[in-house]
Design a protein around this motif. Structure first.
Motif, short mmCIF file in Angstrom:
data_model
loop_
_atom_site.label_atom_id
_atom_site.label_comp_id
_atom_site.label_asym_id
_atom_site.label_seq_id
_atom_site.Cartn_x
_atom_site.Cartn_y
_atom_site.Cartn_z
N PRO A 162 -26.93 -76.37 29.11
CA PRO A 162 -26.47 -75.85 30.40
C PRO A 162 -25.31 -76.65 30.98
O PRO A 162 -24.60 -76.18 31.87
CB PRO A 162 -27.73 -75.97 31.29
CG PRO A 162 -28.57 -77.01 30.62
CD PRO A 162 -28.31 -76.88 29.16
N ASN A 163 -25.08 -77.85 30.44
CA ASN A 163 -23.95 -78.65 30.90
C ASN A 163 -22.63 -78.11 30.37
O ASN A 163 -21.58 -78.29 31.00
CB ASN A 163 -24.13 -80.10 30.47
CG ASN A 163 -25.31 -80.77 31.14
OD1 ASN A 163 -25.98 -80.17 31.95
ND2 ASN A 163 -25.57 -82.02 30.78
N VAL A 164 -22.66 -77.48 29.18
CA VAL A 164 -21.46 -76.85 28.60
C VAL A 164 -21.88 -75.50 28.01
O VAL A 164 -21.91 -75.34 26.79
CB VAL A 164 -20.82 -77.75 27.52
CG1 VAL A 164 -19.98 -78.84 28.13
CG2 VAL A 164 -21.88 -78.37 26.60
N PRO A 165 -22.20 -74.53 28.85
CA PRO A 165 -22.81 -73.28 28.38
C PRO A 165 -21.91 -72.42 27.51
O PRO A 165 -22.41 -71.57 26.77
CB PRO A 165 -23.16 -72.55 29.68
CG PRO A 165 -22.23 -73.13 30.70
CD PRO A 165 -22.05 -74.56 30.33
N ASP A 166 -20.60 -72.62 27.56
CA ASP A 166 -19.68 -71.79 26.78
C ASP A 166 -19.32 -72.41 25.43
O ASP A 166 -18.47 -71.88 24.71
CB ASP A 166 -18.40 -71.53 27.57
CG ASP A 166 -17.67 -72.82 27.96
OD1 ASP A 166 -18.33 -73.89 27.96
OD2 ASP A 166 -16.47 -72.75 28.28
N ARG A 167 -19.99 -73.50 25.06
CA ARG A 167 -19.64 -74.18 23.80
C ARG A 167 -20.89 -74.65 23.08
O ARG A 167 -21.44 -75.70 23.42
CB ARG A 167 -18.72 -75.37 24.10
CG ARG A 167 -18.11 -76.00 22.85
CD ARG A 167 -17.12 -77.07 23.24
NE ARG A 167 -16.47 -77.64 22.08
CZ ARG A 167 -15.55 -78.60 22.15
NH1 ARG A 167 -15.21 -79.09 23.31
NH2 ARG A 167 -15.00 -79.06 21.04
N PRO A 168 -21.37 -73.91 22.08
CA PRO A 168 -22.56 -74.33 21.33
C PRO A 168 -22.35 -75.71 20.69
O PRO A 168 -21.24 -76.07 20.32
CB PRO A 168 -22.71 -73.24 20.27
CG PRO A 168 -22.03 -72.05 20.86
CD PRO A 168 -20.87 -72.61 21.64
N ILE A 169 -23.42 -76.45 20.57
CA ILE A 169 -23.38 -77.82 20.06
C ILE A 169 -24.14 -77.90 18.74
O ILE A 169 -25.24 -77.36 18.61
CB ILE A 169 -24.00 -78.80 21.08
CG1 ILE A 169 -23.18 -78.79 22.37
CG2 ILE A 169 -24.08 -80.21 20.50
CD1 ILE A 169 -23.85 -79.54 23.51
N LEU A 170 -23.55 -78.57 17.75
CA LEU A 170 -24.19 -78.80 16.46
C LEU A 170 -24.53 -80.29 16.37
O LEU A 170 -23.65 -81.11 16.11
CB LEU A 170 -23.25 -78.39 15.31
CG LEU A 170 -23.77 -78.64 13.90
CD1 LEU A 170 -24.71 -77.50 13.48
CD2 LEU A 170 -22.63 -78.76 12.89
N HIS A 171 -25.79 -80.63 16.62
CA HIS A 171 -26.23 -82.02 16.59
C HIS A 171 -27.58 -82.14 15.91
O HIS A 171 -28.24 -81.14 15.63
CB HIS A 171 -26.29 -82.60 18.01
CG HIS A 171 -24.97 -83.09 18.52
ND1 HIS A 171 -24.79 -83.63 19.77
CD2 HIS A 171 -23.73 -83.11 17.94
CE1 HIS A 171 -23.52 -83.97 19.94
NE2 HIS A 171 -22.86 -83.67 18.84
#
Length: 222
Positions: free
Chosen positions: A88-97
């Motif tokens: 929700p901190n960067v909703p427009d950018r999926p994260i791969l971690h």
């Protein structure tokens, strides 16, 4: 003219069938993720293309396996599942971690954390105690957990879109280029342009292969 049009339509159908097959097999969209940063280096680097599947598809069962569990799977150069999630901190950018471990609501997860990845006490972190059930995550190349650096709160199960199977070096730049074309020109014009390029490239390759075959036939007949 008819031949060119038929080749164009055939290439378009081939692309659509490939996309449909990838979605049906992976159970996730997009089934291929282009890496935009070096946060998962050296196992995955910027420009790599990562193949992902839904978390409930083969070869895994339900849930996410953290890197702290006994005999965790090896994924992309490290231990534990590598997941694609939305913060929700960067909703427009999926994260791969990578998933570190699962936590329950109200838990002081710093007691189980790697001290090299968290400097503060629980009371000094916004995501501690854990506000809900979920996962603590991190990028392999990052110094801290996502939950201690502000990248993401504890990752809820429903925020996880997919798990990573493997990666293809540098091929992600093609995907990044496609995304840039769609962002600049729109989905339909970009798709038409890409299919036109694919059809043209296919035609050039067909001509070259045809000439090679013809040359071999001439040599044999001669």
């Amino acid at each position: 003219m008819n031949g060119s049009r038929s080749g164009y339509v055939g290439s378009l159908l081939a692309v659509l069938l490939l996309v449909a097959f990838a979605i049906g097999t992976a159970g996730a969209w997009p089934p291929l993720v282009a890496v935009e940063s070096d946060s998962m280096a050296p196992g995955v680097e910027r420009g790599d293309l990562v193949v992902v599947t839904a978390t409930d598809r083969s070869p895994w069962g339900e849930g996410v396996v953290g890197s702290d569990e006994d005999e965790p799977p090896e994924r992309l150069g490290g231990s534990g599942d590598v997941v694609v999630f939305t913060s929700p901190n960067v909703p427009d950018r999926p994260i791969l971690h990578r998933a570190a471990f699962a936590v329950t609501a109200g838990e002081d997860w710093t007691e189980r954390a790697d001290p090299d990845r968290v400097d503060d006490d629980c009371v000094e972190l916004r995501s501690c105690p854990a506000p809900h059930d979920g996962y603590v995550t991190y990028g392999d190349a990052n110094d801290g957990y996502d939950q201690s650096t502000g990248i993401s709160p504890v990752v809820r199960e429903e925020w996880v879109h997919a798990k990573a199977l493997g990666s293809i070096p540098t091929l992600g730049y093609v995907r990044l280029g496609i995304d840039a074309a769609i962002a600049r020109f729109g989905l339909v014009p970009a798709t038409v342009g890409i299919v036109t390029i694919v059809a043209g490239a296919s035609g050039v390759v067909s001509v070259i292969l045809g000439r090679v075959r013809d040359g071999r036939r001439i040599d044999r007949n001669g």
